[in-house]
Design a protein around this motif. Structure first.
Motif, mmCIF file in Angstrom:
data_model
loop_
_atom_site.group_PDB
_atom_site.id
_atom_site.type_symbol
_atom_site.label_atom_id
_atom_site.label_comp_id
_atom_site.label_asym_id
_atom_site.label_seq_id
_atom_site.Cartn_x
_atom_site.Cartn_y
_atom_site.Cartn_z
ATOM 1 N N PRO A 136 0.812 -1.224 0.000
ATOM 2 C CA PRO A 136 0.000 0.000 0.000
ATOM 3 C C PRO A 136 0.845 1.274 0.000
ATOM 4 O O PRO A 136 0.502 2.253 -0.681
ATOM 5 C CB PRO A 136 -0.820 -0.126 1.282
ATOM 6 C CG PRO A 136 -0.957 -1.592 1.500
ATOM 7 C CD PRO A 136 0.359 -2.163 1.050
ATOM 8 N N GLU A 137 1.952 1.277 0.744
ATOM 9 C CA GLU A 137 2.829 2.445 0.740
ATOM 10 C C GLU A 137 3.477 2.648 -0.625
ATOM 11 O O GLU A 137 3.620 3.774 -1.110
ATOM 12 C CB GLU A 137 3.909 2.305 1.819
ATOM 13 C CG GLU A 137 3.389 2.489 3.242
ATOM 14 C CD GLU A 137 4.509 2.539 4.263
ATOM 15 O OE1 GLU A 137 5.426 3.364 4.092
ATOM 16 O OE2 GLU A 137 4.478 1.742 5.226
ATOM 17 N N TYR A 149 2.218 1.732 -3.487
ATOM 18 C CA TYR A 149 1.177 2.222 -4.390
ATOM 19 C C TYR A 149 0.953 3.717 -4.201
ATOM 20 O O TYR A 149 0.825 4.473 -5.175
ATOM 21 C CB TYR A 149 -0.131 1.460 -4.157
ATOM 22 C CG TYR A 149 -0.244 0.179 -4.957
ATOM 23 C CD1 TYR A 149 0.839 -0.353 -5.636
ATOM 24 C CD2 TYR A 149 -1.450 -0.499 -5.048
ATOM 25 C CE1 TYR A 149 0.734 -1.514 -6.369
ATOM 26 C CE2 TYR A 149 -1.572 -1.677 -5.784
ATOM 27 C CZ TYR A 149 -0.474 -2.177 -6.448
ATOM 28 O OH TYR A 149 -0.583 -3.316 -7.181
ATOM 29 N N LEU A 150 0.903 4.150 -2.948
ATOM 30 C CA LEU A 150 0.756 5.580 -2.686
ATOM 31 C C LEU A 150 1.957 6.359 -3.221
ATOM 32 O O LEU A 150 1.809 7.433 -3.814
ATOM 33 C CB LEU A 150 0.623 5.824 -1.181
ATOM 34 C CG LEU A 150 -0.762 5.638 -0.556
ATOM 35 C CD1 LEU A 150 -0.658 5.719 0.958
ATOM 36 C CD2 LEU A 150 -1.732 6.695 -1.073
ATOM 37 N N TYR A 206 -6.312 2.055 0.346
ATOM 38 C CA TYR A 206 -5.909 3.168 1.197
ATOM 39 C C TYR A 206 -6.926 3.462 2.286
ATOM 40 O O TYR A 206 -6.579 3.945 3.365
ATOM 41 C CB TYR A 206 -5.693 4.427 0.349
ATOM 42 C CG TYR A 206 -4.675 4.234 -0.739
ATOM 43 C CD1 TYR A 206 -3.599 3.370 -0.560
ATOM 44 C CD2 TYR A 206 -4.789 4.891 -1.951
ATOM 45 C CE1 TYR A 206 -2.676 3.181 -1.560
ATOM 46 C CE2 TYR A 206 -3.849 4.706 -2.957
ATOM 47 C CZ TYR A 206 -2.795 3.845 -2.752
ATOM 48 O OH TYR A 206 -1.886 3.662 -3.748
ATOM 49 N N PRO A 249 2.772 8.478 1.208
ATOM 50 C CA PRO A 249 2.921 7.415 2.213
ATOM 51 C C PRO A 249 3.018 7.943 3.624
ATOM 52 O O PRO A 249 2.419 7.368 4.563
ATOM 53 C CB PRO A 249 4.199 6.701 1.789
ATOM 54 C CG PRO A 249 4.338 6.969 0.333
ATOM 55 C CD PRO A 249 3.776 8.353 0.135
ATOM 56 N N PHE A 282 -0.428 8.995 5.044
ATOM 57 C CA PHE A 282 -1.399 7.954 5.389
ATOM 58 C C PHE A 282 -0.851 6.936 6.388
ATOM 59 O O PHE A 282 -1.619 6.226 7.024
ATOM 60 C CB PHE A 282 -1.841 7.223 4.124
ATOM 61 C CG PHE A 282 -2.838 7.982 3.290
ATOM 62 C CD1 PHE A 282 -4.188 7.718 3.379
ATOM 63 C CD2 PHE A 282 -2.414 8.964 2.419
ATOM 64 C CE1 PHE A 282 -5.109 8.424 2.622
ATOM 65 C CE2 PHE A 282 -3.326 9.676 1.636
ATOM 66 C CZ PHE A 282 -4.666 9.413 1.751
ATOM 67 N N TYR A 283 0.471 6.834 6.522
ATOM 68 C CA TYR A 283 1.047 5.791 7.385
ATOM 69 C C TYR A 283 2.005 6.382 8.395
ATOM 70 O O TYR A 283 2.620 7.395 8.160
ATOM 71 C CB TYR A 283 1.775 4.744 6.528
ATOM 72 C CG TYR A 283 0.848 3.927 5.665
ATOM 73 C CD1 TYR A 283 0.225 2.779 6.161
ATOM 74 C CD2 TYR A 283 0.560 4.320 4.354
ATOM 75 C CE1 TYR A 283 -0.624 2.024 5.380
ATOM 76 C CE2 TYR A 283 -0.297 3.564 3.566
ATOM 77 C CZ TYR A 283 -0.891 2.421 4.087
ATOM 78 O OH TYR A 283 -1.745 1.681 3.305
#
Length: 429
Positions: free
Chosen positions: A169-170, A172-173, A234, A425, A428-429
């Motif tokens: 996911p990171e 992809y971001l 996400y 990233p 969101f993380y």
């Protein structure tokens, strides 16, 4: 030095045209016999089992199947015409549609070759109709196809994440902003070329707002597919595997809506998915075993210590690596290039302080460059293959050069401003 010996053997075997999975397997068995008397081979079964049962790997065939369905659902032509209505007013006309539609198609298929082949087939007839400069037009198709590697959902980013234990996911971001910036840079080089030489622009097209609004639905559907797949990841609603499953179901719905959902079409999708997945998985497992052996031998630690003795800065090491991949990309297929080198390069770069997510995107951009650098650039051959007049292959190569320069500029920009990659990233993380 063992590190250099391994790299040399890898390159020699690849240049002998031995399949990549066999290259990795042969090198793994040779190193095991030479340095551990075959003891490591007793553990290979367990490593392969652990690797093959990772839930995230199920997303690989699902995303491949998603791309196959979208490819055969007949969405590309409608999408291309819709993008052309919105972008053809720019200097360069339909060449911007080549880039824009490639970006949208890449966001649904995740495949560079499929993107170049699909958009190229639709766009090629416009060269003669509109009087475009053929080399630049073909170069824009080849370059646009590379966006399938960087813009999510990307199979390359999934494999990188699995092999390096980096959050997918990171990744992809992290790929979104560089992907969009690359689209802008590609369009910018077209505008500059057409302003310098207006004959490159072809015949100008104009569309009314009524025409633009009429074709908007053809753009909305693939964007909904992209937002559904990537957005669900996400938002924490779905894992990458679950999001890929949703994407397949939605794509089947689009194929049904377009009246393209038939048994022969599904069988063709399934067959190509199985072939591609089998090839990718075999290479992944062979690469994992090679990483296990060289890790056990302490090769990476030795290479890291050797690099430190050279007193190179992190930036100088990165520059050497970029040149290495530029040269390697001229002779090796993109996916194979990444898988044969990642086990050696990734630990080295992270030990020098490079962020795994940042390095993953830079490596992916280098993979993009390899797709359009002769003599082995896959996208160049794909675009050459759609030409009906059988023109010189050199035309496609020359047309791709400005876009290669833009990719190198992007690497410079993300090196100077790493937040281009890391901002989302970190948000969101």
């Amino acid at each position: 030095m063992v590190f250099l010996l391994i790299v040399a053997v890898l390159l020699v075997l690849v240049f002998m045209s031995i399949p990549v999975a066999s290259v990795l397997g042969l090198l793994t068995m040779w190193l095991d016999q030479a340095y551990t008397d075959g003891r490591m081979s007793l553990t290979f079964g367990g490593f392969i089992w652990d690797a093959s049962t990772q839930f995230i790997l199920i997303s690989v065939p699902l995303f491949i199947l998603l791309g196959e369905i979208v490819l055969r659902a007949g969405l590309a032509e409608k999408m291309y015409m819709a993008v052309s209505k919105w972008l053809s007013w720019l200097p360069g006309g339909l060449m911007h549609a080549n880039i824009g539609s490639s970006a949208i198609f890449a966001a649904t298929s995740g495949s560079s070759v499929a993107t170049a082949a699909t958009i190229g087939t639709v766009a090629y007839p416009e060269i003669g109709k509109r009087g475009y400069k053929e080399s630049l037009f073909l170069g824009s198709i080849a370059a646009g196809g590379t966006l399938g590697v960087l813009i999510p959902p990307s199979v390359v980013l999934i494999v990188y994440g699995v092999l390096t234990q980096t959050s997918i996911p990171e990744l992809y971001l992290a790929g979104i902003l560089p992907g969009l910036l690359l689209v802008v840079l590609f369009s910018l080089v077209i505008i500059v070329a057409c302003l310098i030489n207006p004959s490159y622009s072809g015949q100008k097209q104009s569309s009314t707002w009524a025409e633009k609004m009429t074709v908007l639905l053809d753009l909305v559907r693939p964007l909904i597919l992209f937002m559904g797949v990537v957005g669900s990841i996400y938002a924490g609603i779905a894992t990458p595997t679950e999001a890929a499953s949703f994407g397949v179901v939605f794509a089947l719905g689009l194929a049904w809506w377009e009246k393209k959902l038939t048994v022969p079409m599904l069988l063709a999708c399934f067959e190509n998915t199985v072939k591609t997945t089998a090839m990718i998985m075999l290479i992944i497992f062979a690469a994992m075993l090679l990483n296990v052996v060289i890790g056990y031998m302490g090769v990476i630690q030795s290479a890291t210590e050797f690099i430190k003795t050279l007193n190179l800065t992190s930036l100088e090491t990165l520059m050497i690596l970029v040149v290495f991949y530029l040269i390697l990309g001229m002779f090796m297929e993109t996916f194979s290039m990444m898988l044969t080198t990642i086990g050696l390069v990734f630990p080295l770069m992270t030990s020098l302080g490079f962020d795994p997510v940042w390095f993953g995107i830079v490596l992916t951009i280098l993979m993009e460059i390899a797709l359009i650098t002769p003599p082995i650039g896959v996208n160049l051959f794909v675009v050459q293959g759609i030409r009906k007049n059988g023109g010189a292959f050199n035309d496609v190569c020359v047309g791709a050069i400005p876009f290669v320069l833009m990719m190198l500029l992007l690497i410079v920009l993300v090196t100077i401003f790493p937040e281009i990659i890391l901002w989302l990233p970190n948000k969101f993380y």
